[in-house]
Design a protein around this motif. Structure first.
Motif, mmCIF file in Angstrom:
data_model
loop_
_atom_site.group_PDB
_atom_site.id
_atom_site.type_symbol
_atom_site.label_atom_id
_atom_site.label_comp_id
_atom_site.label_asym_id
_atom_site.label_seq_id
_atom_site.Cartn_x
_atom_site.Cartn_y
_atom_site.Cartn_z
ATOM 1 N N VAL A 147 -11.471 6.480 9.917
ATOM 2 C CA VAL A 147 -10.988 5.346 9.119
ATOM 3 C C VAL A 147 -9.828 4.680 9.838
ATOM 4 O O VAL A 147 -9.768 3.451 9.967
ATOM 5 N N MET A 148 -8.891 5.497 10.334
ATOM 6 C CA MET A 148 -7.730 4.968 11.050
ATOM 7 C C MET A 148 -8.166 4.189 12.293
ATOM 8 O O MET A 148 -7.660 3.091 12.567
ATOM 9 N N LEU A 149 -9.099 4.738 13.042
ATOM 10 C CA LEU A 149 -9.560 4.069 14.261
ATOM 11 C C LEU A 149 -10.198 2.720 13.942
ATOM 12 O O LEU A 149 -10.125 1.793 14.764
ATOM 13 N N THR A 188 2.974 4.083 9.897
ATOM 14 C CA THR A 188 3.099 4.283 8.461
ATOM 15 C C THR A 188 2.371 3.176 7.723
ATOM 16 O O THR A 188 1.674 2.354 8.339
ATOM 17 N N LEU A 189 2.519 3.135 6.420
ATOM 18 C CA LEU A 189 2.039 2.037 5.596
ATOM 19 C C LEU A 189 3.231 1.283 5.039
ATOM 20 O O LEU A 189 4.224 1.886 4.629
ATOM 21 N N ASP A 190 3.111 -0.031 5.003
ATOM 22 C CA ASP A 190 4.136 -0.884 4.414
ATOM 23 C C ASP A 190 3.425 -1.802 3.426
ATOM 24 O O ASP A 190 2.645 -2.657 3.828
ATOM 25 N N SER A 191 3.683 -1.591 2.135
ATOM 26 C CA SER A 191 2.967 -2.333 1.085
ATOM 27 C C SER A 191 1.458 -2.206 1.272
ATOM 28 O O SER A 191 0.713 -3.183 1.201
ATOM 29 N N GLU A 229 -9.050 6.530 2.021
ATOM 30 C CA GLU A 229 -7.917 5.776 1.500
ATOM 31 C C GLU A 229 -6.717 5.846 2.442
ATOM 32 O O GLU A 229 -6.705 6.598 3.408
ATOM 33 N N ASN A 230 -5.705 5.039 2.153
ATOM 34 C CA ASN A 230 -4.432 5.046 2.884
ATOM 35 C C ASN A 230 -4.595 4.794 4.381
ATOM 36 O O ASN A 230 -3.868 5.349 5.199
ATOM 37 N N ARG A 231 -5.573 3.940 4.702
ATOM 38 C CA ARG A 231 -5.816 3.474 6.078
ATOM 39 C C ARG A 231 -6.067 4.615 7.062
ATOM 40 O O ARG A 231 -5.932 4.446 8.275
ATOM 41 N N VAL A 244 9.926 5.234 2.371
ATOM 42 C CA VAL A 244 10.142 6.222 1.305
ATOM 43 C C VAL A 244 8.843 6.454 0.538
ATOM 44 O O VAL A 244 8.210 5.514 0.062
ATOM 45 N N ASP A 245 8.440 7.715 0.436
ATOM 46 C CA ASP A 245 7.213 8.110 -0.253
ATOM 47 C C ASP A 245 5.995 7.400 0.327
ATOM 48 O O ASP A 245 5.234 6.740 -0.382
ATOM 49 N N VAL A 246 5.820 7.569 1.629
ATOM 50 C CA VAL A 246 4.706 6.948 2.347
ATOM 51 C C VAL A 246 4.093 7.957 3.313
ATOM 52 O O VAL A 246 4.696 8.995 3.606
#
Length: 411
Positions: free
Chosen positions: A39-41, A72-75, A364-366, A383-385
């Protein structure tokens, strides 16, 4: 943040069932990790196409550079970073871990591709993070392939890192261009010593080893309190070599114990003992482990709050990355210490709880593996990611647990 908390007693009981059925469980965990990483790739090129910016607070000198690794994830959006970012080497390392466990050529191919994107960092003398960037990628790759070119990159990177060593202070400088500090050294820097020790092992040149030992000894002297908790940042005067201030950057307060910092120290001194067999490093690691695991605020599920002294506990963010680093370190420490059985049980409990309660659902979560990490709570950053280094040390810990069960060498 919703976390299913498992009591320490139940967690330790779970460890035994986990150990007894470890092969099957690991096969499933790594199969899930493969699915998530695919999924990430698929997400990385999408993020590049949409112009995903480098991480918040853009790494100095990275503006306009190619974005190469996920951080990470941002929004809910995937954040990519350039090779200059301190986290750039973790994703290539994860790919190598997947190759190590599965033996599949497809993971080796991806690992080689993403590792190559870090090579330009071998001459970047503007950072202390050479170990994180280069050793987690090229170092892991070299361990598995013995590629001669990887060896050359490791040695060149160690030479570059060595230029940041100050003989008077006896330490490697961490950050440049900071107004708050003149010659800051962060506890994280202990992790980068592995690159130097490895370079001596590869070349026979003891200069790398001597720098690593000096840094470890000076950090032991100046970073730790009487209870063996650690400051995050220690600033030095390079004329006298004396400490000018002790502060924190990512923890709650100057006199608090930032949890990932404690984990860096635990891992760092355990690793130093591996290369030197100096008992003072083993004792230091044992004392840090005792501080972490016996602290009154150590959670029942063994996944620390972002700071052991955060005022709002239990309503403070957790840091799965600190837990993963701690677990990986404890697996290694279990090989050396008379407390080894206890350390392994704690590491097993951490892994059980991370696996049951902190993993992302597949798809999920990229593509990140773990949720609920904390980068810098004081800066309200990450924070919390999910964080890439939480995933890296989680996979490393899983592989170490497998080798220990099979009575194989970790290194």
């Amino acid at each position: 943040m919703k976390i299913r908390v498992i009591s320490s007693a139940v967690a330790l009981i779970s460890c035994f069932s986990y150990s007894n059925a470890q092969t099957a469980d690991l096969n499933k965990i790594f199969a899930d990790a493969e699915k998530q990483t695919k999924v990430m790739l698929a997400e990385i090129p999408k993020a590049k196409t949409t112009g995903s910016a480098a991480t918040v607070g853009v790494t100095p000198g990275s503006a306009g550079q190619e974005l190469v690794s996920p951080r990470t994830l941002d929004s809910s959006k995937l954040r990519l970073v350039s090779s200059r970012d301190w986290t750039s080497g973790f994703f290539p390392g994860e790919l190598w871990f997947l190759y190590e466990f599965t033996g599949k050529k497809e993971w080796k191919t991806e690992a080689e591709k993403y590792t190559a994107s870090i090579e330009r960092e071998k001459t970047n003398a503007g950072t202390h993070d050479m170990g994180f960037k280069v050793y987690c990628s090229f170092g892991t790759g070299y361990r598995l392939t013995k590629d001669a070119h990887y060896k050359e990159v490791i040695i060149e990177s160690a030479k570059t890192l060595s230029t940041r060593f100050n003989k008077v202070a006896g330490v490697i400088k961490s950050w440049d261009n900071r107004t708050k500090w003149k010659y800051p050294v962060i506890i994280d820097n202990m992790m980068n010593l592995e690159l130097l020790f490895a370079a001596t092992k590869l070349t026979g040149d003891s200069s790398f080893y001597k720098i690593a030992v000096s840094h470890a000894n000076t950090t032991m002297k100046n970073h730790f309190r009487e209870d063996y908790s650690s400051y995050h940042v220690v600033d030095y005067d390079t004329v006298s070599g004396k400490v000018t201030q002790r502060t924190t950057h990512q923890g709650y307060a100057n006199e608090s114990a930032w949890s990932r910092g404690q984990a860096w120290g635990l891992y760092g001194y355990t690793m130093c003992y591996r290369f030197t067999k100096d008992k003072k490093y083993l004792q230091q690691a044992e004392k840090i482990a005792a501080y972490m695991t016996k602290h009154k605020n150590f959670p029942k599920d063994f996944v620390p709050y972002y700071d052991y002294d955060a005022p709002g506990i239990p309503n403070e963010p957790r840091d799965a990355s600190a837990a993963a680093v701690m677990a990986s370190a404890l697996y290694e420490l279990s090989l050396y210490s008379k407390n080894g059985v206890a350390y392994k049980k704690i590491a097993d409990a951490v892994i059980v709880n991370l696996t049951k309660s902190y993993r992302s659902a597949i798809g999920e979560n990229r593509g990140f593996l773990l949720l609920h990490s904390t980068g810098s709570k004081p800066s309200n950053s990450e924070v919390d990611v999910p964080l890439c280094y939480a995933d890296y040390y989680y996979l490393e810990a899983l592989l170490r647990s497998k080798k220990l069960k099979e009575k194989k060498q970790l290194f």
